[in-house]
Design a protein around this motif. Sequence first.
Motif, PDB file in Angstrom:
ATOM      1  N   GLU A   1      12.792 -15.899  -9.365  1.00 29.73           N
ATOM      2  CA  GLU A   1      13.503 -16.845  -8.501  1.00 29.73           C
ATOM      3  C   GLU A   1      14.191 -17.930  -9.332  1.00 29.73           C
ATOM      4  OE1 GLU A   1      10.513 -18.281  -5.867  1.00 29.73           O
ATOM      5  OE2 GLU A   1      10.663 -16.576  -4.485  1.00 29.73           O
ATOM      6  N   ILE A   2      13.483 -18.448 -10.334  1.00 27.92           N
ATOM      7  CA  ILE A   2      14.075 -19.474 -11.200  1.00 27.92           C
ATOM      8  C   ILE A   2      15.243 -18.899 -11.990  1.00 27.92           C
ATOM      9  CG2 ILE A   2      13.635 -20.903 -13.236  1.00 27.92           C
ATOM     10  CD1 ILE A   2      10.803 -21.336 -12.192  1.00 27.92           C
TER      11      ILE A   2
ATOM     12  N   PHE B   1      -2.113 -10.096 -10.397  1.00 29.89           N
ATOM     13  CA  PHE B   1      -2.000 -11.390 -11.067  1.00 29.89           C
ATOM     14  C   PHE B   1      -0.633 -11.515 -11.737  1.00 29.89           C
ATOM     15  CE2 PHE B   1      -2.268 -13.696 -15.107  1.00 29.89           C
ATOM     16  CZ  PHE B   1      -2.692 -14.946 -14.666  1.00 29.89           C
ATOM     17  N   MET B   2      -0.220 -10.473 -12.457  1.00 31.67           N
ATOM     18  CA  MET B   2       1.069 -10.508 -13.141  1.00 31.67           C
ATOM     19  C   MET B   2       2.223 -10.557 -12.153  1.00 31.67           C
ATOM     20  SD  MET B   2       0.370 -10.718 -16.268  1.00 31.67           S
ATOM     21  CE  MET B   2       2.063 -10.602 -16.825  1.00 31.67           C
ATOM     22  N   ALA B   3       2.071  -9.861 -11.001  1.00 28.83           N
ATOM     23  CA  ALA B   3       3.136  -9.872  -9.991  1.00 28.83           C
ATOM     24  C   ALA B   3       3.330 -11.265  -9.411  1.00 28.83           C
ATOM     25  CB  ALA B   3       2.798  -8.876  -8.877  1.00 28.83           C
ATOM     26  N   LEU B   4       2.236 -12.003  -9.251  1.00 31.28           N
ATOM     27  CA  LEU B   4       2.338 -13.370  -8.741  1.00 31.28           C
ATOM     28  C   LEU B   4       3.123 -14.263  -9.695  1.00 31.28           C
ATOM     29  CD1 LEU B   4      -1.251 -13.971  -7.297  1.00 31.28           C
ATOM     30  CD2 LEU B   4       0.877 -13.875  -6.004  1.00 31.28           C
ATOM     31  N   GLN B   5       3.020 -13.999 -10.990  1.00 30.24           N
ATOM     32  CA  GLN B   5       3.735 -14.817 -11.967  1.00 30.24           C
ATOM     33  C   GLN B   5       5.203 -14.393 -12.079  1.00 30.24           C
ATOM     34  OE1 GLN B   5       1.378 -16.895 -12.330  1.00 30.24           O
ATOM     35  NE2 GLN B   5      -0.096 -15.318 -11.740  1.00 30.24           N
ATOM     36  N   THR B   6       5.469 -13.112 -11.845  1.00 29.64           N
ATOM     37  CA  THR B   6       6.828 -12.597 -11.992  1.00 29.64           C
ATOM     38  C   THR B   6       7.755 -13.112 -10.898  1.00 29.64           C
ATOM     39  OG1 THR B   6       5.957 -10.574 -13.003  1.00 29.64           O
ATOM     40  CG2 THR B   6       8.210 -10.498 -12.161  1.00 29.64           C
TER      41      THR B   6
ATOM     42  N   LYS C   1      21.076 -18.620 -12.915  1.00 28.89           N
ATOM     43  CA  LYS C   1      22.309 -17.841 -13.007  1.00 28.89           C
ATOM     44  C   LYS C   1      23.380 -18.444 -12.102  1.00 28.89           C
ATOM     45  CE  LYS C   1      24.074 -13.126 -12.648  1.00 28.89           C
ATOM     46  NZ  LYS C   1      23.735 -11.706 -12.326  1.00 28.89           N
ATOM     47  N   LYS C   2      22.990 -18.805 -10.870  1.00 27.42           N
ATOM     48  CA  LYS C   2      23.928 -19.456  -9.954  1.00 27.42           C
ATOM     49  C   LYS C   2      24.363 -20.814 -10.501  1.00 27.42           C
ATOM     50  CE  LYS C   2      22.093 -17.289  -5.744  1.00 27.42           C
ATOM     51  NZ  LYS C   2      21.405 -17.542  -4.439  1.00 27.42           N
ATOM     52  N   ASP C   3      23.431 -21.513 -11.135  1.00 27.89           N
ATOM     53  CA  ASP C   3      23.726 -22.819 -11.716  1.00 27.89           C
ATOM     54  C   ASP C   3      24.783 -22.695 -12.817  1.00 27.89           C
ATOM     55  OD1 ASP C   3      23.578 -25.497 -12.463  1.00 27.89           O
ATOM     56  OD2 ASP C   3      21.899 -25.161 -13.812  1.00 27.89           O
ATOM     57  N   HIS C   4      24.611 -21.716 -13.710  1.00 25.26           N
ATOM     58  CA  HIS C   4      25.570 -21.510 -14.787  1.00 25.26           C
ATOM     59  C   HIS C   4      26.942 -21.112 -14.240  1.00 25.26           C
ATOM     60  CE1 HIS C   4      21.980 -20.604 -17.652  1.00 25.26           C
ATOM     61  NE2 HIS C   4      22.229 -21.896 -17.541  1.00 25.26           N
ATOM     62  N   PHE C   5      26.939 -20.288 -13.185  1.00 24.37           N
ATOM     63  CA  PHE C   5      28.197 -19.875 -12.555  1.00 24.37           C
ATOM     64  C   PHE C   5      28.920 -21.093 -11.966  1.00 24.37           C
ATOM     65  CE2 PHE C   5      30.603 -18.112  -8.923  1.00 24.37           C
ATOM     66  CZ  PHE C   5      31.384 -17.176  -9.597  1.00 24.37           C
ATOM     67  N   PHE C   6      28.152 -21.944 -11.280  1.00 24.88           N
ATOM     68  CA  PHE C   6      28.741 -23.150 -10.692  1.00 24.88           C
ATOM     69  C   PHE C   6      29.253 -24.097 -11.776  1.00 24.88           C
ATOM     70  CE2 PHE C   6      28.312 -27.561  -9.315  1.00 24.88           C
ATOM     71  CZ  PHE C   6      29.112 -27.559  -8.182  1.00 24.88           C
ATOM     72  N   GLN C   7      28.473 -24.247 -12.845  1.00 25.58           N
ATOM     73  CA  GLN C   7      28.900 -25.135 -13.930  1.00 25.58           C
ATOM     74  C   GLN C   7      30.213 -24.658 -14.550  1.00 25.58           C
ATOM     75  OE1 GLN C   7      25.986 -26.310 -16.884  1.00 25.58           O
ATOM     76  NE2 GLN C   7      24.321 -26.098 -15.434  1.00 25.58           N
ATOM     77  N   TRP C   8      30.377 -23.333 -14.657  1.00 26.14           N
ATOM     78  CA  TRP C   8      31.615 -22.799 -15.233  1.00 26.14           C
ATOM     79  C   TRP C   8      32.810 -23.174 -14.365  1.00 26.14           C
ATOM     80  CZ3 TRP C   8      35.676 -19.637 -14.065  1.00 26.14           C
ATOM     81  CH2 TRP C   8      36.445 -19.167 -15.135  1.00 26.14           C
ATOM     82  N   TRP C   9      32.693 -22.972 -13.054  1.00 22.88           N
ATOM     83  CA  TRP C   9      33.784 -23.296 -12.149  1.00 22.88           C
ATOM     84  C   TRP C   9      34.014 -24.812 -12.072  1.00 22.88           C
ATOM     85  CZ3 TRP C   9      37.476 -20.311 -10.543  1.00 22.88           C
ATOM     86  CH2 TRP C   9      37.267 -18.926 -10.464  1.00 22.88           C
TER      87      TRP C   9
ATOM     88  N   PHE D   1      17.042 -28.993  -7.227  1.00 22.25           N
ATOM     89  CA  PHE D   1      15.843 -29.478  -6.544  1.00 22.25           C
ATOM     90  C   PHE D   1      14.927 -28.313  -6.171  1.00 22.25           C
ATOM     91  CE2 PHE D   1      13.621 -30.725  -2.596  1.00 22.25           C
ATOM     92  CZ  PHE D   1      12.930 -31.826  -3.076  1.00 22.25           C
ATOM     93  N   LYS D   2      15.522 -27.240  -5.661  1.00 22.76           N
ATOM     94  CA  LYS D   2      14.729 -26.066  -5.284  1.00 22.76           C
ATOM     95  C   LYS D   2      14.070 -25.459  -6.514  1.00 22.76           C
ATOM     96  CE  LYS D   2      14.977 -21.672  -2.804  1.00 22.76           C
ATOM     97  NZ  LYS D   2      15.854 -20.710  -2.089  1.00 22.76           N
ATOM     98  N   GLN D   3      14.826 -25.407  -7.627  1.00 20.91           N
ATOM     99  CA  GLN D   3      14.257 -24.880  -8.867  1.00 20.91           C
ATOM    100  C   GLN D   3      13.082 -25.718  -9.326  1.00 20.91           C
ATOM    101  OE1 GLN D   3      17.064 -24.007 -12.061  1.00 20.91           O
ATOM    102  NE2 GLN D   3      15.591 -24.763 -13.562  1.00 20.91           N
TER     103      GLN D   3
END
Length: 581
Positions: A236-237, A226-231, A242-250, A194-196
Amino acid sequence: MHSIKSTFSHDTWVMPYLRKYKWLLVLVLFLGLMTYLSAAALMFNSGYLISEAARRPDSIIYIYVPVVLARAFGIARPVFRYSERLTSHNWVLRIVSDFRKKLYQAVETKATAIKQTHQTGDILSILADDIDHIENLYLRTVFPIVIGWLLYLFIIIGIGVFSWPVALLMALLLAVIVLVMPLISVAVNGAREFKQKQIQSQFYTSLTDEVLGLTDWVISGRYHDFMALQTKPIDEIAALRKKDHFFQWWRGLGVQVFFLLTVLTLLIWSGVAFTSTKSLANWVAAFSLALFPIVEPFLEISQGASEWPIYQQSIERVNALSNDEPEVPKQETLTVPVKTIDVNHVTFSYPGDDRVILKDVSLSIKRGEKIALLGPSGTGKSTLLKLLLGDETATNGSVTINGTPITHLQDQRAQLFGVLDQQPYLFDTTVMNNIRLGNLNATDEQVKAAIEAVELKPLIESLPDGYDTEVQESGSRFSGGERQRLSLARILLQDAPIIILDEPTVSLDPITERHLLDTVFNVLKDKTIIWVTHHLAGIDHVDQVRFLEDGAFDMQGTPKDLYHDEPRFRKLYELDAGKIE
């Protein structure tokens, strides 16, 4: 459960189509269930076949039936799988087709006011993402969860026929997979999903806004900002994924562990229940192997459940867009020529805003009359145009054409009004196609006549591709004055009796402005013209002038009378004419 109930309590997107295509949905679920049952039956039969073949290798007669069944189940599984995929995508594509039609109708219905409630990025996010999310709701959540629960019930009932204590233990072990794991996924990973989605949606909106102002970013020397705002949102996503993939593995590991426990439970039980004789021992492998093909839908249940918060937000967004559609008054047809346009004691305030934009404004415009509306920014000129077009409805009073409320004539809007505003849009296609937008049935000769009328014939015919010249995006192939003339040709082809000029010369130099106004009032001399402007260049073309000040008419009359009787008008006129230093 409460969030699901509240989401669907006023839903007009998901549940109606579930009911509309319910029998096709039943077929999809049946085919999906049969796919996994065929796979389980194949493994069940194979386990028995291998055991029986090992016990009696001397004669094929004892294993002939299992051999035939292995072939039958082996063919049935891909057939059911292919049929299920074909049917499910057919079902989803039908629904998505209805979704997109419904969405575009919702956007069209409130297109004139949508900028007041949504940013451009919001609308792009809905059009680009939310329909796909609702599509995935079926493919990745509804189908796997329903099929997984059906298999769960089938397994428990099937084992219960032989032993209810074992069936109860199996029910508890598999419940961890089909109930506990999905709930944990929604609680832990669902919040992350949801946060993503929120970050992605905000990124979509902000990026659209920033890209539209990209030129100003570059001019101000803030390209790196401008580029920093996009980065930042991208990083964050990436961290959330990365946390999502880690959770899915476990989570996958946990599902596999509990599934292994169910297999071991079945193996131990069958080893005890079916070893009293050699022939009964053939069923030990059959029961143990039957579970393995159905691990796939069990794995998909948790993933599908974890994505529910994304789908929930998308459902709420599209419902919010369509459920607040304004009530459309009963439409009428104007069968006689436009004789008068009347603004009768109109007062207007925007919803939720206490500020009164227009205060008891009255105005009557006769057929063929030319009127100029002047006044400083923010005095209500644009609002009055919206009321005249029917984009807004007066808080008090009425706007009528020949006595019929303008809100009742919206089906005839394109036949009644032509609009030339500050930045008319030209599409990335040929000159002919852009002009013909005013009348799709116009012949090439009529289009060329309109272009000649706005004095662009020499220019267009001097180009290498002539009338087939690509105008490029937003008409960037031509200058500002040329774009206005092309749009004017489109209006000529439209041949509407009422023409709205919303400051069409605001970005032009004085010479180009003068020439364009002369052309406009010349080619539209038989039309009713309502012209909004900030200054008095070309004011001699109109029959009457109305000054709006603080939402009310301050000065009104013919240009000649106002010049003679109103010092303020005379000063403004001379200032625009360059007579005052």
